[in-house]
Design a protein around this motif. Structure first.
Motif, PDB file in Angstrom:
ATOM      1  N   HIS A  17       0.840  -1.187   0.000  1.00 56.81           N
ATOM      2  CA  HIS A  17       0.000   0.000   0.000  1.00 56.81           C
ATOM      3  C   HIS A  17       0.882   1.247   0.000  1.00 56.81           C
ATOM      4  O   HIS A  17       2.104   1.155   0.039  1.00 56.81           O
ATOM      5  N   TYR A  18       0.250   2.437  -0.025  1.00 53.83           N
ATOM      6  CA  TYR A  18       1.056   3.640  -0.172  1.00 53.83           C
ATOM      7  C   TYR A  18       0.279   4.872   0.263  1.00 53.83           C
ATOM      8  O   TYR A  18      -0.949   4.851   0.363  1.00 53.83           O
ATOM      9  N   HIS A  89       0.013  -0.585  -7.120  1.00 54.39           N
ATOM     10  CA  HIS A  89      -1.025  -1.389  -7.761  1.00 54.39           C
ATOM     11  C   HIS A  89      -1.381  -0.867  -9.149  1.00 54.39           C
ATOM     12  O   HIS A  89      -1.230   0.317  -9.439  1.00 54.39           O
ATOM     13  N   PRO A  90      -1.909  -1.746 -10.023  1.00 52.80           N
ATOM     14  CA  PRO A  90      -2.386  -1.289 -11.332  1.00 52.80           C
ATOM     15  C   PRO A  90      -3.703  -0.533 -11.195  1.00 52.80           C
ATOM     16  O   PRO A  90      -4.577  -0.923 -10.424  1.00 52.80           O
ATOM     17  N   GLY A  91      -3.832   0.551 -11.927  1.00 49.72           N
ATOM     18  CA  GLY A  91      -5.059   1.332 -11.888  1.00 49.72           C
ATOM     19  C   GLY A  91      -4.787   2.778 -12.253  1.00 49.72           C
ATOM     20  O   GLY A  91      -3.626   3.197 -12.396  1.00 49.72           O
ATOM     21  N   PRO A  92      -5.847   3.576 -12.390  1.00 49.47           N
ATOM     22  CA  PRO A  92      -5.711   4.941 -12.894  1.00 49.47           C
ATOM     23  C   PRO A  92      -5.365   5.976 -11.827  1.00 49.47           C
ATOM     24  O   PRO A  92      -5.821   5.917 -10.692  1.00 49.47           O
ATOM     25  N   SER A 134       0.778   3.793 -16.860  1.00 48.24           N
ATOM     26  CA  SER A 134       2.112   4.380 -16.753  1.00 48.24           C
ATOM     27  C   SER A 134       2.413   4.869 -15.342  1.00 48.24           C
ATOM     28  O   SER A 134       3.575   5.090 -14.993  1.00 48.24           O
ATOM     29  N   SER A 135       1.379   5.037 -14.515  1.00 49.48           N
ATOM     30  CA  SER A 135       1.600   5.481 -13.130  1.00 49.48           C
ATOM     31  C   SER A 135       2.156   4.375 -12.248  1.00 49.48           C
ATOM     32  O   SER A 135       2.694   4.657 -11.173  1.00 49.48           O
ATOM     33  N   ASN A 136       2.056   3.135 -12.680  1.00 49.94           N
ATOM     34  CA  ASN A 136       2.503   2.012 -11.855  1.00 49.94           C
ATOM     35  C   ASN A 136       4.002   2.146 -11.572  1.00 49.94           C
ATOM     36  O   ASN A 136       4.820   2.230 -12.495  1.00 49.94           O
ATOM     37  N   GLY A 137       4.362   2.200 -10.289  1.00 52.01           N
ATOM     38  CA  GLY A 137       5.751   2.340  -9.892  1.00 52.01           C
ATOM     39  C   GLY A 137       6.217   3.773  -9.707  1.00 52.01           C
ATOM     40  O   GLY A 137       7.353   3.996  -9.266  1.00 52.01           O
ATOM     41  N   LEU A 138       5.360   4.763  -9.992  1.00 49.65           N
ATOM     42  CA  LEU A 138       5.757   6.161  -9.847  1.00 49.65           C
ATOM     43  C   LEU A 138       5.974   6.541  -8.382  1.00 49.65           C
ATOM     44  O   LEU A 138       5.208   6.166  -7.508  1.00 49.65           O
ATOM     45  N   LYS A 139       7.006   7.330  -8.142  1.00 51.76           N
ATOM     46  CA  LYS A 139       7.269   7.866  -6.819  1.00 51.76           C
ATOM     47  C   LYS A 139       6.865   9.342  -6.718  1.00 51.76           C
ATOM     48  O   LYS A 139       6.634   9.852  -5.625  1.00 51.76           O
ATOM     49  N   THR A 140       6.811  10.028  -7.856  1.00 47.63           N
ATOM     50  CA  THR A 140       6.526  11.470  -7.841  1.00 47.63           C
ATOM     51  C   THR A 140       5.487  11.800  -8.909  1.00 47.63           C
ATOM     52  O   THR A 140       5.781  12.529  -9.868  1.00 47.63           O
ATOM     53  N   PRO A 141       4.252  11.311  -8.778  1.00 52.11           N
ATOM     54  CA  PRO A 141       3.217  11.631  -9.767  1.00 52.11           C
ATOM     55  C   PRO A 141       2.921  13.125  -9.776  1.00 52.11           C
ATOM     56  O   PRO A 141       2.800  13.757  -8.721  1.00 52.11           O
ATOM     57  N   SER A 142       2.802  13.706 -10.968  1.00 51.39           N
ATOM     58  CA  SER A 142       2.587  15.141 -11.070  1.00 51.39           C
ATOM     59  C   SER A 142       1.712  15.471 -12.263  1.00 51.39           C
ATOM     60  O   SER A 142       1.456  14.631 -13.121  1.00 51.39           O
ATOM     61  N   VAL A 143       1.275  16.715 -12.327  1.00 53.67           N
ATOM     62  CA  VAL A 143       0.390  17.194 -13.375  1.00 53.67           C
ATOM     63  C   VAL A 143       0.732  18.656 -13.648  1.00 53.67           C
ATOM     64  O   VAL A 143       1.233  19.362 -12.760  1.00 53.67           O
ATOM     65  N   HIS A 160      -5.438   7.654  -6.545  1.00 55.40           N
ATOM     66  CA  HIS A 160      -5.049   6.487  -7.345  1.00 55.40           C
ATOM     67  C   HIS A 160      -5.943   5.323  -6.947  1.00 55.40           C
ATOM     68  O   HIS A 160      -6.148   5.068  -5.764  1.00 55.40           O
ATOM     69  N   ILE A 161      -6.499   4.642  -7.955  1.00 53.63           N
ATOM     70  CA  ILE A 161      -7.404   3.521  -7.698  1.00 53.63           C
ATOM     71  C   ILE A 161      -6.693   2.211  -8.027  1.00 53.63           C
ATOM     72  O   ILE A 161      -6.338   1.961  -9.183  1.00 53.63           O
ATOM     73  N   GLY A 162      -6.471   1.395  -7.013  1.00 56.74           N
ATOM     74  CA  GLY A 162      -5.926   0.057  -7.224  1.00 56.74           C
ATOM     75  C   GLY A 162      -7.040  -0.882  -7.652  1.00 56.74           C
ATOM     76  O   GLY A 162      -8.020  -1.064  -6.926  1.00 56.74           O
ATOM     77  N   LEU A 163      -6.901  -1.472  -8.837  1.00 58.89           N
ATOM     78  CA  LEU A 163      -7.966  -2.290  -9.417  1.00 58.89           C
ATOM     79  C   LEU A 163      -7.644  -3.783  -9.420  1.00 58.89           C
ATOM     80  O   LEU A 163      -8.359  -4.561 -10.046  1.00 58.89           O
ATOM     81  N   HIS A 164      -6.633  -4.199  -8.700  1.00 57.60           N
ATOM     82  CA  HIS A 164      -6.179  -5.584  -8.753  1.00 57.60           C
ATOM     83  C   HIS A 164      -7.190  -6.573  -8.192  1.00 57.60           C
ATOM     84  O   HIS A 164      -7.183  -7.744  -8.586  1.00 57.60           O
TER      85      HIS A 164
END
Length: 230
Positions: A17-18, A89-92, A134-143, A160-164
């Motif tokens: 988790h995160y 986790h995978p998800g948007p 592409s967000s999977n594994g990101l440490k610094t998500p930005s916009v 972030h939504i984990g869909l696993h």
């Protein structure tokens, strides 16, 4: 050894988790839980799973308690969050904002009501053996903040939504934080398509109740409103 296994399992759950603990302004962190309101999962990293709960808004540990800082950001610049340890986790990934009304600041605004607009949503790569984000594994998500965004104080929300394990109702995992920002250098286009949290999502929305494992979907529909653009 058998007494050690539960500790390993617990550690694995926390690691999987995160949290999002720090606002990033042009890549520079403000510091953990300074410009971000401390979340209920700040120690255990766990998710929100009930989209009808008030936790779906900002997941605040103590609702109504402001963060100690409000970060200054410029419209058109890069703003984001520090993920701890990373988006596992995978998800948007999505970013929302809500402008503080007259008489309120980012620190005193609770974000209630239909005030939230979306400034980014992530689409997966479709095809092959799985959907990939592409967000999977990101440490610094930005916009990049919309350049036309009016100046003022805002709550800045990452989701972030984990869909696993989202194939059953309540299985989708929402990882959420809200930062406090003051926008300068902006424009005059007021966002429309405003939504409330809770209220924006239903547990049965196709982007929330979904089996991404088998059969692998050929498309994905993000929950919530359309993205605000200039």
């Amino acid at each position: 050894m058998r007494f050690f296994y539960p500790l390993l399992a617990a550690a694995a759950v926390v690691e999987a988790h995160y949290t999002f603990s720090s606002v990033l302004v042009d890549g520079k962190a403000t510091g953990d839980w300074t410009a971000v309101r401390k979340t209920k999962n700040w120690q255990n990293n766990g998710p929100v799973t009930d989209v009808t709960s008030d936790d779906i808004r900002c997941f605040e540990l103590s609702p109504g308690t402001a963060a100690s800082l409000t970060a200054n950001v410029t419209a058109g610049s890069s703003v984001g969050f520090q993920a701890n340890p990373d988006i596992y986790h995978p998800g948007p990934l999505a970013f929302y904002m809500a402008k503080a009304p007259a008489g309120k600041t980012a620190a005193t605004f609770d974000g209630s009501g239909p005030v939230w607009f979306k400034i980014y949503e992530e689409q997966p790569t479709v095809g092959g053996q799985s959907l990939t984000w592409s967000s999977n594994g990101l440490k610094t998500p930005s916009v990049t903040l919309p350049k036309c965004l009016p100046n003022g104080d805002y709550l800045f929300r990452i989701e972030h939504i984990g869909l696993h394990v989202a194939q059953s109702t309540g299985g989708a995992q929402f990882y959420i934080s809200c930062g406090q920002v003051t926008v300068t250098g902006g424009g005059s286009k007021s966002p429309t398509d405003l939504v409330a949290f809770p209220g924006a999502y239903k547990a049965t929305d196709p982007g929330i109740l979904i089996n991404i494992n088998y059969p692998v979907p050929t498309s994905y529909t993000n929950p919530g409103p359309k993205v605000f653009t200039c």
